[in-house]
Design an enzyme around this catalytic site. Structure first.
Site, PDB file in Angstrom:
ATOM      1  N   GLU A  60       5.160   6.737   1.237  1.00  0.00           N
ATOM      2  CA  GLU A  60       5.387   7.382   2.528  1.00  0.00           C
ATOM      3  C   GLU A  60       5.177   8.887   2.459  1.00  0.00           C
ATOM      4  O   GLU A  60       4.680   9.490   3.427  1.00  0.00           O
ATOM      5  CB  GLU A  60       6.796   7.067   3.028  1.00  0.00           C
ATOM      6  CG  GLU A  60       6.988   5.651   3.530  1.00  0.00           C
ATOM      7  CD  GLU A  60       7.132   4.626   2.404  1.00  0.00           C
ATOM      8  OE1 GLU A  60       7.057   3.416   2.701  1.00  0.00           O
ATOM      9  OE2 GLU A  60       7.319   5.052   1.247  1.00  0.00           O
ATOM     10  N   HIS A 129      17.023  -1.269   5.859  1.00  0.00           N
ATOM     11  CA  HIS A 129      15.910  -1.535   6.765  1.00  0.00           C
ATOM     12  C   HIS A 129      16.372  -1.561   8.224  1.00  0.00           C
ATOM     13  O   HIS A 129      15.692  -2.123   9.084  1.00  0.00           O
ATOM     14  CB  HIS A 129      15.247  -2.879   6.432  1.00  0.00           C
ATOM     15  CG  HIS A 129      14.605  -2.940   5.088  1.00  0.00           C
ATOM     16  ND1 HIS A 129      15.330  -3.074   3.930  1.00  0.00           N
ATOM     17  CD2 HIS A 129      13.303  -2.871   4.726  1.00  0.00           C
ATOM     18  CE1 HIS A 129      14.503  -3.088   2.894  1.00  0.00           C
ATOM     19  NE2 HIS A 129      13.261  -2.972   3.353  1.00  0.00           N
TER      20      HIS A 129
END
Length: 324
Positions: A60, A129
Site C-alpha cells: 500500500e 478489516h
C-alpha cells in the site's frame, strides 16, 4: 429514474471518468485482471487496457507513493486500498506528501489523486478489516474526505473527487455495495462539501454519513409512530463538511443527535458537536448526543459485531434523551 446498485454506481463513475479524460488511470491490488476485491473495477481493463488499469504488488505504501508521483506528473490516478485498515500503510504518502504539496510548492504543485477504500463492519471481517478511520484523514489540512451513503452519492461524489485538483479520499462502506436504490438518470456530479437532507422533520436533527444514514432513517421512521418528527441529514462530505446545513436544521429543530459507525471517541461526531455547541449554542433546547461504536476493536463474532455496531434502538434512545 433507474434502479442501480451501489457497487455498480462506483464502477460506472470510474468508467465515465476514464472515457471523459485519458489522464485518469487506476491501479491497486487485483484491480486489473480480477476487477478488484469487491468488483468495483470489473471490465475496465477490457475497455481501457492494462496500461490504464494496472495491478500492483501488495504494498500500500508503494501504491500511494506512486500515485502522488503520477499526480504531480500530470496524471489523475485513482487507487484502491483493499480495506481501510490498510491505509495505515499509506500515511506518509498521503499525509506528508499529497496533502502538503500545494502548500510546499507555493500553489504550483497540485496532486489530483483519489484514494478509494471500503470501511465498516457487518460482514464478520474482524478487527483488521472493518475499521472506520475517516477521522484520521479529516484531521489533515490538504486532504478532502467523502463518504457516500447511496448509489447516487457513490457515483456523484466519486466523479467530483476525480475531477478535483487536490487529493480526495472516497470511503465506501462495504456493507452498502449490494444496496439498490432509485437514482436519477443520468447520474450527476455531487459537489464536495454539500450535505443532503434525506428526511424532513421539526423535533430533532439526526446527522450521519455512510451506512449509518440508513440506521438514522430507520430510527426516524420508528420515532414517527410516536409523533416525533426527526430530520435526517446525510453529510456526504466529511472534510469539508456542510456546517451551514447542520446549523440551519438545528435552528429549526433545536435538538441534535450525531450518528456514525466509527468509534464514538475522537470521531467525526466530536467535531460536529463541538462546532454546534459553539455556533449553535443559542438554538439548543437539549443536550447534543452522539451515537457511535464502543471504544474497542470490531469483533469477529456475528452476534458481537451486531451488538457493537450502532443500531436504530441506540439512535432512538439518544433522541429520547435530548427530547427529555
Amino acid at each position: 429514474m433507474a434502479e442501480i446498485r451501489y457497487l455498480r454506481a462506483v464502477n460506472q463513475a470510474l468508467d465515465d471518468a476514464m472515457a471523459a479524460d485519458p489522464s485518469v488511470v487506476i491501479f491497486g491490488e487485483d484491480v486489473s485482471e480480477a476487477g478488484g476485491s469487491f468488483g468495483a473495477t470489473r471490465g475496465l481493463r477490457d475497455r481501457y487496457g492494462a496500461g490504464r488499469v494496472r495491478d500492483t504488488p501488495i504494498s500500500e505504501a508503494t501504491i500511494a507513493g506512486a500515485a502522488v508521483g503520477a499526480a504531480l506528473s500530470g496524471l489523475k490516478p485513482v487507487i484502491e486500498i483493499m480495506f481501510m485498515d490498510f491505509t495505515t500503510l499509506v500515511m506518509d504518502a498521503m499525509v506528508n506528501q499529497a496533502a502538503k504539496a500545494r502548500f510546499m510548492f507555493g500553489g504550483q504543485g497540485a496532486v489530483p489523486m483519489v484514494l478509494r477504500t471500503p470501511h465498516g463492519g457487518g460482514l464478520g471481517a474482524g478487527p483488521q478489516h472493518s475499521q472506520c478511520l475517516e477521522a484520521w484523514f479529516a484531521h489533515v489540512p490538504g486532504l478532502k474526505v467523502v463518504c457516500p451513503a447511496d448509489p447516487a452519492s457513490a457515483y456523484g461524489l466519486l466523479r467530483a473527487a476525480i475531477d478535483d485538483p487536490d487529493p480526495v479520499l472516497v470511503i465506501e462502506n462495504k456493507a452498502l455495495y449490494a444496496m439498490k436504490a432509485e437514482t436519477p438518470e443520468p447520474l450527476e456530479f455531487i459537489p464536495i462539501g454539500k450535505a443532503a437532507t434525506v428526511r424532513s422533520g421539526r423535533d430533532v436533527t439526526i446527522v450521519s454519513y455512510g451506512a449509518a444514514v440508513k440506521t438514522a432513517c430507520d430510527a426516524a421512521t420508528r420515532l414517527a409512530v410516536d409523533g416525533i418528527q426527526a430530520e435526517v441529514i446525510d453529510l456526504r462530505s466529511l472534510q469539508p463538511w456542510d456546517e451551514a446545513a447542520v446549523l440551519a436544521s438545528l435552528t429549526k429543530t433545536h435538538r441534535l443527535v450525531v450518528v456514525h459507525e466509527a468509534v464514538e471517541a475522537f470521531g467525526i461526531g466530536a467535531e460536529i458537536v463541538a462546532r454546534m455547541a459553539d455556533v449553535g449554542f443559542d438554538e439548543l433546547d437539549g443536550p447534543i448526543v452522539r451515537v457511535g461504536a464502543p471504544f474497542m476493536p470490531v469483533p469477529f463474532s456475528k452476534a458481537l459485531e451486531t451488538a457493537y455496531l450502532p443500531s436504530a434502538d441506540a439512535v432512538i434512545r439518544a433522541v429520547q434523551r435530548t427530547l427529555a
